[in-house]
Design a protein around this motif. Structure first.
Motif, PDB file in Angstrom:
ATOM      1  N   ARG A  85     -34.054  -1.649  20.369  1.00 49.77           N
ATOM      2  CA  ARG A  85     -33.371  -2.930  20.516  1.00 49.77           C
ATOM      3  C   ARG A  85     -34.352  -4.024  20.961  1.00 49.77           C
ATOM      4  N   ARG A  86     -35.283  -3.650  21.826  1.00 46.56           N
ATOM      5  CA  ARG A  86     -36.273  -4.622  22.283  1.00 46.56           C
ATOM      6  C   ARG A  86     -37.133  -5.104  21.118  1.00 46.56           C
ATOM      7  N   ALA A  87     -37.513  -4.181  20.228  1.00 46.05           N
ATOM      8  CA  ALA A  87     -38.349  -4.548  19.080  1.00 46.05           C
ATOM      9  C   ALA A  87     -37.601  -5.428  18.091  1.00 46.05           C
ATOM     10  N   ARG A  88     -36.266  -5.357  18.101  1.00 49.21           N
ATOM     11  CA  ARG A  88     -35.469  -6.210  17.225  1.00 49.21           C
ATOM     12  C   ARG A  88     -35.157  -7.550  17.883  1.00 49.21           C
ATOM     13  N   THR A  89     -35.547  -7.693  19.127  1.00 51.40           N
ATOM     14  CA  THR A  89     -35.257  -8.915  19.880  1.00 51.40           C
ATOM     15  C   THR A  89     -36.506  -9.738  20.134  1.00 51.40           C
ATOM     16  N   ILE A  90     -37.603  -9.059  20.500  1.00 46.20           N
ATOM     17  CA  ILE A  90     -38.843  -9.738  20.884  1.00 46.20           C
ATOM     18  C   ILE A  90     -39.991  -9.169  20.075  1.00 46.20           C
ATOM     19  N   ALA A  91     -40.798 -10.062  19.493  1.00 44.46           N
ATOM     20  CA  ALA A  91     -41.982  -9.637  18.733  1.00 44.46           C
ATOM     21  C   ALA A  91     -43.213 -10.294  19.333  1.00 44.46           C
ATOM     22  N   LEU A  92     -44.272  -9.515  19.482  1.00 42.81           N
ATOM     23  CA  LEU A  92     -45.524  -9.984  20.076  1.00 42.81           C
ATOM     24  C   LEU A  92     -46.649  -9.886  19.064  1.00 42.81           C
ATOM     25  N   VAL A  93     -47.336 -11.011  18.824  1.00 39.16           N
ATOM     26  CA  VAL A  93     -48.557 -11.012  18.019  1.00 39.16           C
ATOM     27  C   VAL A  93     -49.722 -10.998  18.988  1.00 39.16           C
ATOM     28  N   GLU A  94     -50.424  -9.856  19.050  1.00 40.87           N
ATOM     29  CA  GLU A  94     -51.522  -9.697  19.995  1.00 40.87           C
ATOM     30  C   GLU A  94     -52.725 -10.545  19.592  1.00 40.87           C
ATOM     31  N   GLN A  95     -53.633 -10.725  20.547  1.00 45.54           N
ATOM     32  CA  GLN A  95     -54.820 -11.547  20.328  1.00 45.54           C
ATOM     33  C   GLN A  95     -55.765 -10.919  19.322  1.00 45.54           C
ATOM     34  N   HIS A  96     -55.901  -9.596  19.347  1.00 45.81           N
ATOM     35  CA  HIS A  96     -56.834  -8.912  18.451  1.00 45.81           C
ATOM     36  C   HIS A  96     -56.040  -8.149  17.404  1.00 45.81           C
ATOM     37  N   ALA A  97     -56.092  -8.631  16.168  1.00 45.79           N
ATOM     38  CA  ALA A  97     -55.351  -8.010  15.078  1.00 45.79           C
ATOM     39  C   ALA A  97     -56.155  -6.833  14.536  1.00 45.79           C
ATOM     40  N   LEU A 114     -39.549  -0.803  11.013  1.00 41.68           N
ATOM     41  CA  LEU A 114     -39.217   0.466  11.667  1.00 41.68           C
ATOM     42  C   LEU A 114     -38.051   0.358  12.643  1.00 41.68           C
ATOM     43  N   PRO A 115     -37.948  -0.706  13.465  1.00 42.68           N
ATOM     44  CA  PRO A 115     -36.805  -0.773  14.394  1.00 42.68           C
ATOM     45  C   PRO A 115     -35.453  -0.899  13.700  1.00 42.68           C
ATOM     46  N   HIS A 116     -35.452  -1.237  12.407  1.00 42.40           N
ATOM     47  CA  HIS A 116     -34.196  -1.437  11.690  1.00 42.40           C
ATOM     48  C   HIS A 116     -33.771  -0.201  10.902  1.00 42.40           C
ATOM     49  N   ARG A 117     -34.620   0.814  10.829  1.00 41.44           N
ATOM     50  CA  ARG A 117     -34.270   2.011  10.064  1.00 41.44           C
ATOM     51  C   ARG A 117     -33.388   2.936  10.884  1.00 41.44           C
ATOM     52  N   ARG A 118     -32.468   3.563  10.204  1.00 44.88           N
ATOM     53  CA  ARG A 118     -31.609   4.537  10.870  1.00 44.88           C
ATOM     54  C   ARG A 118     -32.430   5.743  11.273  1.00 44.88           C
ATOM     55  N   MET A 119     -32.052   6.369  12.375  1.00 41.35           N
ATOM     56  CA  MET A 119     -32.740   7.559  12.849  1.00 41.35           C
ATOM     57  C   MET A 119     -32.764   8.625  11.758  1.00 41.35           C
ATOM     58  N   LEU A 120     -33.944   9.217  11.544  1.00 40.37           N
ATOM     59  CA  LEU A 120     -34.170  10.299  10.585  1.00 40.37           C
ATOM     60  C   LEU A 120     -34.074   9.840   9.133  1.00 40.37           C
ATOM     61  N   GLN A 169     -37.548  -9.315  12.344  1.00 35.40           N
ATOM     62  CA  GLN A 169     -36.448 -10.281  12.458  1.00 35.40           C
ATOM     63  C   GLN A 169     -36.091 -10.516  13.925  1.00 35.40           C
ATOM     64  N   PRO A 170     -37.076 -10.952  14.714  1.00 36.65           N
ATOM     65  CA  PRO A 170     -36.846 -11.110  16.147  1.00 36.65           C
ATOM     66  C   PRO A 170     -36.111 -12.409  16.467  1.00 36.65           C
ATOM     67  N   GLU A 171     -35.645 -12.495  17.694  1.00 36.45           N
ATOM     68  CA  GLU A 171     -35.061 -13.723  18.219  1.00 36.45           C
ATOM     69  C   GLU A 171     -36.091 -14.494  19.044  1.00 36.45           C
ATOM     70  N   VAL A 172     -37.073 -13.760  19.573  1.00 35.35           N
ATOM     71  CA  VAL A 172     -38.120 -14.347  20.416  1.00 35.35           C
ATOM     72  C   VAL A 172     -39.469 -13.953  19.847  1.00 35.35           C
ATOM     73  N   LEU A 173     -40.377 -14.939  19.724  1.00 35.75           N
ATOM     74  CA  LEU A 173     -41.716 -14.701  19.192  1.00 35.75           C
ATOM     75  C   LEU A 173     -42.747 -15.032  20.267  1.00 35.75           C
ATOM     76  N   LEU A 174     -43.589 -14.066  20.605  1.00 33.01           N
ATOM     77  CA  LEU A 174     -44.652 -14.250  21.585  1.00 33.01           C
ATOM     78  C   LEU A 174     -45.996 -14.190  20.867  1.00 33.01           C
ATOM     79  N   LEU A 175     -46.854 -15.182  21.102  1.00 34.12           N
ATOM     80  CA  LEU A 175     -48.140 -15.288  20.421  1.00 34.12           C
ATOM     81  C   LEU A 175     -49.260 -15.352  21.450  1.00 34.12           C
ATOM     82  N   ASP A 176     -50.217 -14.435  21.353  1.00 33.75           N
ATOM     83  CA  ASP A 176     -51.345 -14.412  22.285  1.00 33.75           C
ATOM     84  C   ASP A 176     -52.594 -14.938  21.590  1.00 33.75           C
ATOM     85  N   GLU A 177     -52.958 -16.182  21.877  1.00 37.93           N
ATOM     86  CA  GLU A 177     -54.117 -16.839  21.260  1.00 37.93           C
ATOM     87  C   GLU A 177     -54.095 -16.640  19.744  1.00 37.93           C
TER      88      GLU A 177
END
Length: 272
Positions: A85-97, A114-120, A169-177
């Motif tokens: 649920r957290r991965a479907r809500t908040i997405a983080l783009v790290e500084q080092h890709a 991946l967070p949107h796929r059904r288990m198994l 498909q997040p609701e919150v986008l976090l960008l690190d540099e």
């Protein structure tokens, strides 16, 4: 329906850090930090090197537990959410890709589903292939979709990672540099795109001129403490820039555009 509407959710909740403290031994990386990133707005996270920007982003993303304080997305504690649920809500783009696997660009972006796929369920069961196509188009990587990751430039990798996070498909986008590996034109296009998405966005930035151009609000950190927080023009005052950055600078009306820009007058001499 536009690409933007297909790639992200409509909800834009507020993101609030309340009294966050992070300690490493006897050193406070963050000290009683309060941040309010308003829904649908771009909040710039500013401050000198070592001020705590990346640490705060990791706390906001829920991947680092603070010693004290809490983070709320809407009215829900971020760390109370399941990983999925957290991965479907908040997405983080790290500084080092970076990634150690030689995937194609499309495969890297598809990891965001991946967070949107059904288990198994297998990859073919995910109905998000159209989302992957849309985000590739949104960041301008459709023509490189079948290229190997290791063949990409730093800027192309950064755009691929943005596409991967948008595929969540997040609701919150976090960008690190996010503009570190981009040339000037790419920086402007990247930040313009981030703004156009209409998500609740928090972006750690070094470049104050870019922050002035693309952010609605800013948070200024120094030595782990918040030194200023609010709308750009009201926060980046000459006294604050002098105290935090040791420069003589101010925000003045831009000569051609309907916004302020940074005018630098020199550095502050260190006193003995």
């Amino acid at each position: 329906m536009t690409h933007r509407e297909r790639c992200v959710h409509g909800a834009t909740p507020d993101l609030v850090a309340d009294g966050v403290t992070v300690r490493l031994g006897d050193r406070a990386l963050l000290d009683d930090v309060h941040v309010h990133a308003r829904g649908g707005r771009v909040t710039g996270l500013l401050g000198p090197n070592g001020s705590g920007k990346t640490t705060l982003l990791h706390v906001l993303a829920g991947i680092r537990k603070p010693n004290r304080g809490t983070v709320l997305v809407g009215d829900v504690a971020v760390r109370s959410l399941s990983h999925r649920r957290r991965a479907r809500t908040i997405a983080l783009v790290e500084q080092h890709a970076a990634t150690t696997t030689d995937l194609t660009v499309r495969q890297v972006v598809a990891l965001g589903r991946l967070p949107h796929r059904r288990m198994l369920a297998g990859p073919g069961s995910d109905a998000g292939a159209a989302v992957v196509d849309d985000v590739l188009d949104l960041v301008g990587l459709t023509d490189l979709a079948d290229r190997g990751w290791t063949t990409l430039s730093g800027g192309e990798r950064q755009r691929a990672h943005l596409a991967r996070t948008l595929a969540q498909q997040p609701e919150v986008l976090l960008l690190d540099e996010p503009t570190n590996h981009l040339d000037l034109g790419q920086q402007l296009r990247f930040l313009a795109l981030a703004r156009e998405l209409g998500l609740t966005t928090v972006a750690a930035l070094h470049d104050l001129e870019l922050a002035t151009a693309f952010c609605d609000d800013v948070v200024v950190l120094d030595a782990g403490r918040v030194r200023g927080h609010g709308p750009v023009g009201a926060t980046l005052t000459a006294p604050l820039l002098r105290e935090v950055y040791r420069v003589e600078a101010s925000l003045d009306p831009h000569p051609r555009l309907d916004r302020d820009h940074l005018v630098w007058d020199g550095h502050v001499e260190e006193t003995a």
